[in-house]
Design an enzyme around this catalytic site. Structure first.
Site, PDB file in Angstrom:
ATOM      1  N   ARG A  64      40.672  32.623  45.045  1.00 22.78           N
ATOM      2  CA  ARG A  64      40.841  32.962  43.636  1.00 22.78           C
ATOM      3  C   ARG A  64      42.312  33.131  43.271  1.00 22.78           C
ATOM      4  O   ARG A  64      42.751  32.654  42.231  1.00 22.78           O
ATOM      5  CB  ARG A  64      40.035  34.222  43.314  1.00 22.78           C
ATOM      6  CG  ARG A  64      38.586  33.882  43.168  1.00 22.78           C
ATOM      7  CD  ARG A  64      37.669  35.059  42.936  1.00 22.78           C
ATOM      8  NE  ARG A  64      36.312  34.493  42.793  1.00 22.78           N
ATOM      9  CZ  ARG A  64      35.225  35.187  42.523  1.00 22.78           C
ATOM     10  NH1 ARG A  64      35.286  36.494  42.362  1.00 22.78           N
ATOM     11  NH2 ARG A  64      34.064  34.571  42.393  1.00 22.78           N
TER      12      ARG A  64
ATOM     13  N   TYR B 155      36.064  26.514  38.675  1.00 25.18           N
ATOM     14  CA  TYR B 155      35.612  26.711  40.061  1.00 25.18           C
ATOM     15  C   TYR B 155      36.100  28.028  40.669  1.00 25.18           C
ATOM     16  O   TYR B 155      36.874  28.738  40.065  1.00 25.18           O
ATOM     17  CB  TYR B 155      35.880  25.501  40.949  1.00 25.18           C
ATOM     18  CG  TYR B 155      37.272  24.990  41.221  1.00 25.18           C
ATOM     19  CD1 TYR B 155      38.411  25.696  40.950  1.00 25.18           C
ATOM     20  CD2 TYR B 155      37.414  23.723  41.811  1.00 25.18           C
ATOM     21  CE1 TYR B 155      39.661  25.173  41.255  1.00 25.18           C
ATOM     22  CE2 TYR B 155      38.661  23.197  42.114  1.00 25.18           C
ATOM     23  CZ  TYR B 155      39.776  23.940  41.835  1.00 25.18           C
ATOM     24  OH  TYR B 155      40.999  23.425  42.142  1.00 25.18           O
ATOM     25  N   GLU B 156      35.590  28.353  41.812  1.00 29.12           N
ATOM     26  CA  GLU B 156      35.855  29.656  42.456  1.00 29.12           C
ATOM     27  C   GLU B 156      35.439  30.822  41.571  1.00 29.12           C
ATOM     28  O   GLU B 156      36.087  31.870  41.563  1.00 29.12           O
ATOM     29  CB  GLU B 156      37.334  29.799  42.825  1.00 29.12           C
ATOM     30  CG  GLU B 156      37.811  28.816  43.844  1.00 29.12           C
ATOM     31  CD  GLU B 156      36.931  28.821  45.063  1.00 29.12           C
ATOM     32  OE1 GLU B 156      36.588  27.726  45.504  1.00 29.12           O
ATOM     33  OE2 GLU B 156      36.559  29.895  45.562  1.00 29.12           O
ATOM     34  N   GLY B 157      34.332  30.662  40.861  1.00 27.73           N
ATOM     35  CA  GLY B 157      33.893  31.685  39.911  1.00 27.73           C
ATOM     36  C   GLY B 157      34.519  31.399  38.569  1.00 27.73           C
ATOM     37  O   GLY B 157      35.740  31.457  38.429  1.00 27.73           O
TER      38      GLY B 157
ATOM     39  N   GLN C 145      35.101  36.059  36.434  1.00 25.42           N
ATOM     40  CA  GLN C 145      36.285  36.865  36.798  1.00 25.42           C
ATOM     41  C   GLN C 145      36.410  38.068  35.867  1.00 25.42           C
ATOM     42  O   GLN C 145      36.713  39.183  36.302  1.00 25.42           O
ATOM     43  CB  GLN C 145      37.566  36.028  36.695  1.00 25.42           C
ATOM     44  CG  GLN C 145      37.577  34.747  37.505  1.00 25.42           C
ATOM     45  CD  GLN C 145      37.382  34.967  38.980  1.00 25.42           C
ATOM     46  OE1 GLN C 145      37.902  35.924  39.545  1.00 25.42           O
ATOM     47  NE2 GLN C 145      36.618  34.104  39.624  1.00 25.42           N
TER      48      GLN C 145
END
Lengths: 578, 578
Positions: free
Chosen positions: B296, B436-438, B443
């Site tokens: 992240r 992506y990555e949440g 977040q």
């Protein structure tokens, strides 16, 4: 997967409730024939064309793109038939001059149809909008003979239009263009030069392509006052007025673009091409602006159409996609997960798109109405309102169009980034609308310098005077009054500061335009609630209005503060330090 | 045309002036060997790799894309050699564990290098960053044997990493995933299922690809507490620890994406593939989060790198492109026009990019420093600051990354929309970083729910307490104090409202995250001015800081107002009315 359905319920609401066209048009002789039934039928039929004919070619057109070969351009599969259907249905002659086979329809109505066509397939509609723009220019500045020769052909879509302004070194700054026009013995001219970024400059959808080209006559004054406008048809009209001899112009190549890939953007070479002067010599830029102002509102509608298209995709996905659980407990206990719609942050995204789209539609129609009142009811104030608001419509609707497309894509998560679902295409397609027809920065400067500073803010004040918060539903009166005050004070600040500082207007132009846009959208939201029916539709309007006032309108606070800063904030950095 | 040069002057300023690493690191035993000379050399060498090896393949990689054929993926021309150079140069082992051939470098320094690699070629660097992420996960949760087998191979880039979480129906909601793991007699497992969106899942850059796969054991509890983590290598390690027998996993296809087209994103089929459990059974999600938290921050740096790349293109274009005249009179009287840089609105766009980029760099390094202090100096508060700020770094840096890329594209006008100049690619490439990555919405919820509400705002308050406006240059003290008050009050409002309303946190999460980001950026701007030298560089810092305070920080006013609204603004719309 990019399904599109015209928002007919909202359109009917805006036409007959908010703008009350049945009564309003009864007072305008030119519109007396446009009954509610006729208008509804036009909307329905336009929606059908958009949803069933144009939209199905949107993704395939992007995928396939246009092909260039030896100066010939092939458009994507299906575009030819779809364009023919649009043309033969009379959709390019809606606002056209009835003396030359146009339909003389109100612009307010035309806005709605344009929005649909942009939403359904912006690449395909570009071939149409340039054609409509060309008719406006020729209608306003051409000779009777030129009108007779070109307008019916363009209205019918048998011929299409293109506007050739930009050169490689001359974009926003048209004054430095180099394309030359030499007088010929027969009264025509010979045009020589290279233009770039020519939308619809070459394609295979029509029998002929009518280029409107800016060029310099010999001994023309330097700068923008030495530019003349010429009709340069791909095929010269023969004695019957049909496409005859090939003229000396050709597409040198087409651009590889981020989006609108179904629209062919050519480098055009004019090599001693025959051209016909339109209007006065050296007055070409003003003449071209007739077309450009139309195009600017139209491009704003492109932004709006993209927003609506984006909303429809994202709302459908958020209804269907099951992911996670509501914070207040499962709403869908028998399934593995709840729909995305239960999540507040997803709703925030959807409501942002919707609040900006529906207010944007009302705003665009309002601008269209001012154009109508100016043109058909000799309402001089309305004409000035339309001039004031055209740059706002172009810039604000397209900037928000990108915002909305990006938000819709975000609702899809990873599925929004792959081509399959089509939402990433909406982002790529709408991005051009912030750039062409005068970048949004140019619109902001036009708005502040020409439309506000030049008359000391009088037109803007008149507009705001005409919008009385006391007439709104009570909950919105106080924030609306505060927002108007904010806009008036920020404008006053700018008017005070520009006197001593030539850079001030440009320094804060974009923020002032945004401040104006967000403020007017609040007005339209409150107005829509005022006339909303007591049903589910009306309840949605109220809910969206509440969202707008709570979550979007506050942006004006920061914008107003930013507008009131000195130009030194942008000017003090030394050039060599960038 | 996408030239990139590492911003070495700014990096040196931040390292040695703002963060004063020479003194700070002297107190941390693990960093005692990182002298100023060594650090400068690493930055210079990383910059060379980025600018000379990676950047030249950025546009060609996008144009060519990846090719899939019968389960094999071919990366774009040149990627293989460039990746080998990155790997052999040790650039994937920077922050690695020295016990297994990692270099144990401070994260603060690693941030700067990552930013460069992302900026130069995000598609190419993705093969690296997934590899680094895999090493972090195995280092934190693997057995000694797993570490010995995998870490040196991954650090050296001979093998690469991939993380396999998402399934077609399970994106953000990993709890509903279906991939199965069956125990085998030899203590390993057999993994069966299909994962989608697997970055670097298959490619031709390495001898082996180490998949970290989430799957369910038989009888595992439902939801996120029944997910385990497995190492599933493409080739099973043989007795020498080299890539041996082919495992039963294969790429089913690759995605056609909006951007990062040089990065291969696979659908991965695991068909009774051999896997090795990492960490405890059913505790896989927490283990995977070790990797995801690293990723992240790294993805935040992707947004930052895109901003820097965008700035460099736009600034160069604005210096070189002649268009129009300065409002105060020609600065370039001998040429046909002045450079774009004379126009206040162009400066506004450039300064916005620059203000967000340079503050973003300081902010990212600050987060990196908190990670370092937590890990190497047992500073528990710093560790909590790093957890608080990781979601801000991921979301705010990438959202602003898109903003900056769009602004840079706008500076180019029409030239920004064609592929030739490359800026449209920056927009397409950075867009994935918000997803992506949440997703950035996830977040924001992590930030508000887990990092603020859970401890009653204590960590955030401690962070703000540690930032004393009185230490700043005087001009910035008052607005900084006002901004901190705004953030504190908005947070207090949210903390009060969440008690009775489970939807409140999600409803305003994104705006609170943005409010925090813009407020902290102001802090870093004022801090940078405080330590700026008295030269041209220092003057640029002051000019940009002034711009930030005048034109960007005011956004916090609207955000604070929006955060203080009720959740009803987003929740009251009925589901069926969307």
């Amino acid at each position: 997967m990019l399904d599109y359905q015209a928002p007919e319920r909202d359109i009917e609401f805006l036409l007959f409730r908010l703008f009350d066209v049945s009564n309003r048009w009864a007072d305008i002789p030119a519109f007396a024939d446009f009954s509610a039934e006729l208008v509804s039928a036009v909307v329905r039929e336009g929606g059908r064309l958009a949803g069933e004919v144009m939209a199905p070619l949107n993704q395939s057109g992007d995928e396939e793109g246009c092909q260039w070969r030896d100066g010939e351009v092939t458009t994507p599969s299906g575009f030819k038939d779809a364009f023919a259907e649009m043309a033969s249905g009379g959709w390019l002659s809606l606002s056209g001059n009835p003396e030359y086979e146009g339909q003389g329809m109100p612009k307010l109505l035309g806005c709605l149809l344009e929005e649909m066509f942009w939403a359904a397939n912006s690449s395909l509609y570009l071939y149409g909008t340039l054609t409509v723009g060309a008719t406006l220019c020729i209608d306003a500045h051409g000779t009777d003979e030129q009108k007779t020769t070109y307008l019916p052909k363009l209205y019918s879509g048998r011929w299409t239009g293109a506007m050739a302004l930009t050169e490689a070194h001359a974009g926003t700054d048209l004054g430095i263009m180099r394309t030359k026009a030499e007088p010929a013995a027969d009264g025509s001219y010979r045009i020589t030069g290279t233009k770039i970024f020519i939308t619809s400059g070459e394609h295979d959808l029509a029998e002929n392509i009518v280029h409107l080209v800016l060029a310099r006559l010999p001994q023309a004054p330097a700068g923008t006052r030495g530019i003349s406008l010429f009709i340069v048809p791909k095929f010269l009209p023969d004695e019957e007025g049909e496409a005859g001899e090939r003229n000396a112009l050709a597409s040198g190549s087409i651009e590889h673009k981020m989006g609108i890939r179904g629209s062919a953007t050519s480098v055009m070479n004019y090599d001693d091409a025959v051209g016909y002067l339109v209007g006065e010599a050296d007055a070409g830029l003003a003449a071209m602006f007739t077309m450009m102002n139309y195009e600017r509102l139209s491009v704003g509608l492109q932004g709006l159409g993209a927003s609506e298209l984006a909303y429809q995709q994202a709302a459908r996905y958020a209804r269907d996609r099951l992911q996670g659980r509501a914070a207040t407990g499962p709403v869908n206990p028998d399934a593995a997960a709840d729909p995305l719609l239960v999540h507040p942050d997803v709703r925030r995204m959807l409501l942002t798109i919707r609040a900006l789209t529906e207010a944007g539609r009302a705003f665009a129609m309002f601008v269209g109405m001012q154009l109508d009142l100016g043109k058909y009811a000799d309402d001089e104030q309305a004409a000035r309102f339309s001039q004031l608001l055209t740059p706002v419509a172009k810039a604000f609707l397209t900037d928000r169009g990108l915002d909305c497309a990006v938000l819709a894509q975000q609702v899809f998560g990873g599925h929004g980034y792959v081509r399959e679902w089509g939402v990433e295409q909406i982002v790529r397609d709408v991005r051009i609308a912030q750039i062409y027809e005068g970048t949004n920065g140019v619109q902001a400067i036009d708005f502040v310098v020409r439309k506000i500073v030049r008359d000391g803010g009088e037109t803007l004040n008149q507009l705001l005077d005409s919008l009385d918060p006391k007439t709104l539903p009570e909950a919105y009166q106080r924030p609306m009054r505060a927002a108007f005050t904010r806009l008036r004070e920020a404008t006053r600040h700018v008017l005070g500061a520009v006197a001593d500082d030539p850079d001030q207007a440009g320094a804060v132009a974009t923020d002032l335009l945004d401040l104006c846009g967000y403020t007017l959208y609040a007005w339209f939201w409150a107005e829509m609630v005022r006339v909303s029916p007591e049903d589910d539709f009306g309840r949605s309007k109220r809910d969206t209005a509440d969202f707008y006032f709570a979550r979007i309108l506050p942006r004006t606070e920061g914008l107003a503060a930013s507008v009131c800063s000195d130009s030194s904030a942008v000017m003090q950095m030394r050039q060599e330090n960038f």
